[in-house]
Design an enzyme around this catalytic site. Structure first.
Site, PDB file in Angstrom:
ATOM      1  CE1 TYR A 117       0.211   7.775  -6.862  1.00 48.00           C
ATOM      2  CE2 TYR A 117      -1.603   7.930  -8.417  1.00 48.00           C
ATOM      3  CZ  TYR A 117      -1.119   7.587  -7.170  1.00 48.00           C
ATOM      4  OH  TYR A 117      -1.975   7.030  -6.234  1.00 48.00           O
ATOM      5  CG  ASN A 163      -1.484   1.326   1.578  1.00 45.30           C
ATOM      6  OD1 ASN A 163      -2.366   1.838   0.887  1.00 45.30           O
ATOM      7  ND2 ASN A 163      -0.961   1.947   2.634  1.00 45.30           N
TER       8      ASN A 163
HETATM    9  P1  NAP Z   1      -0.395   8.767   2.453  1.00 49.43           P
HETATM   10  O1  NAP Z   1      -1.366   9.070   3.517  1.00 49.43           O
HETATM   11  O2  NAP Z   1       0.510   9.849   1.959  1.00 49.43           O
HETATM   12  O3  NAP Z   1       0.496   7.501   2.929  1.00 49.43           O
HETATM   13  C1  NAP Z   1       1.603   7.079   2.188  1.00 49.43           C
HETATM   14  C2  NAP Z   1       2.308   5.969   2.949  1.00 49.43           C
HETATM   15  O4  NAP Z   1       3.463   5.531   2.202  1.00 49.43           O
HETATM   16  C3  NAP Z   1       2.793   6.415   4.312  1.00 49.43           C
HETATM   17  O5  NAP Z   1       2.501   5.411   5.260  1.00 49.43           O
HETATM   18  C4  NAP Z   1       4.304   6.536   4.122  1.00 49.43           C
HETATM   19  O6  NAP Z   1       5.036   6.261   5.316  1.00 49.43           O
HETATM   20  C5  NAP Z   1       4.564   5.452   3.088  1.00 49.43           C
HETATM   21  N1  NAP Z   1       5.830   5.690   2.386  1.00 49.43           N
HETATM   22  C6  NAP Z   1       6.190   6.798   1.682  1.00 49.43           C
HETATM   23  N2  NAP Z   1       7.460   6.669   1.252  1.00 49.43           N
HETATM   24  C7  NAP Z   1       7.912   5.468   1.669  1.00 49.43           C
HETATM   25  C8  NAP Z   1       9.144   4.782   1.559  1.00 49.43           C
HETATM   26  N3  NAP Z   1      10.212   5.282   0.922  1.00 49.43           N
HETATM   27  N4  NAP Z   1       9.255   3.553   2.137  1.00 49.43           N
HETATM   28  C9  NAP Z   1       8.207   3.025   2.782  1.00 49.43           C
HETATM   29  N5  NAP Z   1       7.010   3.615   2.925  1.00 49.43           N
HETATM   30  C10 NAP Z   1       6.875   4.835   2.392  1.00 49.43           C
HETATM   31  O7  NAP Z   1      -1.126   8.219   1.139  1.00 49.43           O
HETATM   32  P2  NAP Z   1      -2.457   7.350   0.978  1.00 49.43           P
HETATM   33  O8  NAP Z   1      -3.469   8.221   0.328  1.00 49.43           O
HETATM   34  O9  NAP Z   1      -2.792   6.641   2.228  1.00 49.43           O
HETATM   35  O10 NAP Z   1      -1.959   6.313  -0.139  1.00 49.43           O
HETATM   36  C11 NAP Z   1      -1.797   4.923   0.110  1.00 49.43           C
HETATM   37  C12 NAP Z   1      -1.751   4.202  -1.224  1.00 49.43           C
HETATM   38  O11 NAP Z   1      -2.987   4.406  -1.916  1.00 49.43           O
HETATM   39  C13 NAP Z   1      -0.664   4.711  -2.172  1.00 49.43           C
HETATM   40  O12 NAP Z   1      -0.093   3.630  -2.863  1.00 49.43           O
HETATM   41  C14 NAP Z   1      -1.435   5.613  -3.126  1.00 49.43           C
HETATM   42  O13 NAP Z   1      -0.776   5.733  -4.370  1.00 49.43           O
HETATM   43  C15 NAP Z   1      -2.744   4.863  -3.227  1.00 49.43           C
HETATM   44  N6  NAP Z   1      -3.878   5.672  -3.682  1.00 49.43           N
HETATM   45  C16 NAP Z   1      -4.270   6.787  -3.006  1.00 49.43           C
HETATM   46  C17 NAP Z   1      -5.364   7.523  -3.468  1.00 49.43           C
HETATM   47  C18 NAP Z   1      -5.836   8.760  -2.764  1.00 49.43           C
HETATM   48  O14 NAP Z   1      -6.667   9.472  -3.358  1.00 49.43           O
HETATM   49  N7  NAP Z   1      -5.397   9.057  -1.553  1.00 49.43           N
HETATM   50  C19 NAP Z   1      -6.051   7.107  -4.630  1.00 49.43           C
HETATM   51  C20 NAP Z   1      -5.628   5.970  -5.290  1.00 49.43           C
HETATM   52  C21 NAP Z   1      -4.538   5.250  -4.809  1.00 49.43           C
HETATM   53  P3  NAP Z   1       5.389   7.452   6.384  1.00 49.43           P
HETATM   54  O15 NAP Z   1       4.213   8.383   6.393  1.00 49.43           O
HETATM   55  O16 NAP Z   1       5.599   6.742   7.674  1.00 49.43           O
HETATM   56  O17 NAP Z   1       6.628   8.101   5.854  1.00 49.43           O
END
Ligand code: NAP
Length: 245
Positions: A154, A89
């Protein structure tokens, strides 16, 4: 209590936290991974513990660093923990139009969103193969199919993870491992803080259910793929997008 363990990468993030809560409530032993926000992961563990859920563990790693992944695997092995369900994720975005996107900006997103899940999956799969059981769930995005503006890096990364799902489903199926994708639409988390209210309204007007989907909707799709009864469901994409196609 289920006799299964799930590792949620990016368990400190907006969607990851909801996936963690869902799996903990469903009785799985849940490993909450974080990268830079240790306090968020620990606070989530504490919150769950206060509610009576003791079935969690917190691990930190930069998943772009092979050494840190190896250390994570060693920690699990020392504790005799076998990961039955891996949810890839963790992810980032770093938007810009073509003319403004640097080579490094492109590479960084591919590194975190594609290379990191590859490196982690490669190291977890032997555990799954040994027991001839496993569930791998990759988190993609609607953008993998539709594309967008300012999202070359992305969008390419999410299309790649969807294709990785297809390849792995074929390679790993004979070992009792299913591999699937969950592709969310726009969800309010830290990642999407820069999306304006106007852009959200425009987006919602195109979504058949006329609302944004929520992180818990994504968690529900993950729970479905992770279920032991989903053993015949592999190489699939569930769009958690309110019907937007
Ligand atoms: P988020 O709140 O920004 O969380 C991102 C997560 O990725 C955080 O837990 C962060 O860890 C971790 N991360 C970032 N860089 C990393 C690294 N180098 N190594 C290990 N972990 C790392 O984003 P989210 O919205 O929950 O997104 C979660 C997933 O859903 C992602 O793959 C995103 O592309 C996908 N997604 C999101 C949306 C949306 O609208 N939000 C839509 C479609 C898909 P730390 O915070 O501890 O650094």
């Amino acid at each position: 209590m289920k006799d299964r363990t799930v590792l949620v990468t990016g368990g400190s993030g907006g969607i990851g936290q909801e996936i963690v809560k869902r799996f903990v409530h469903d009785g799985y032993f849940t490993i909450i991974h974080y990268h830079s926000h240790a306090k968020r992961a620990e606070a989530l563990q504490k919150e769950l513990f206060t509610k009576g859920y003791e079935n969690t563990m917190v691990v930190g790693a930069d998943l772009t660093n092979p050494k840190e992944i190896d250390d994570l695997i060693s920690t699990l092995e020392e504790k005799h923990i076998i990961v039955d369900i891996l949810i890839n994720n963790a992810g980032i975005k770093d938007d810009d139009r073509l003319e403004d996107m640097s080579d490094q900006q492109f590479k960084k997103v591919i590194e975190i969103n594609v290379s990191a899940p590859f490196m982690l999956t490669k190291r977890i799969v032997p555990m799954m193969k040994n027991q001839r059981y496993g569930r791998i769930i990759n988190i993609s995005s609607g953008l993998a199919q539709h594309g967008g503006i300012g999202k070359i890096n992305y969008g390419a990364s999410k299309a790649a993870i969807e294709n990785m799902t297809k390849n792995l489903a074929k390679e790993l199926g004979p070992s009792g491992i299913t591999v699937n994708t969950v592709a969310p639409g726009l969800i309010e988390t830290e990642m999407t803080e820069d999306v304006t209210d106007k852009a959200k309204e425009e987006y919602i007007s195109r979504v058949p259910i006329r609302r944004l989907v929520e992180a818990k909707d994504v968690a529900h799709a993950c729970a479905f793929f992770a279920d032991e009864r989903s053993s015949a469901i592999s190489n699939q994409v569930i769009g958690v997008n309110g019907g937007l196609r």
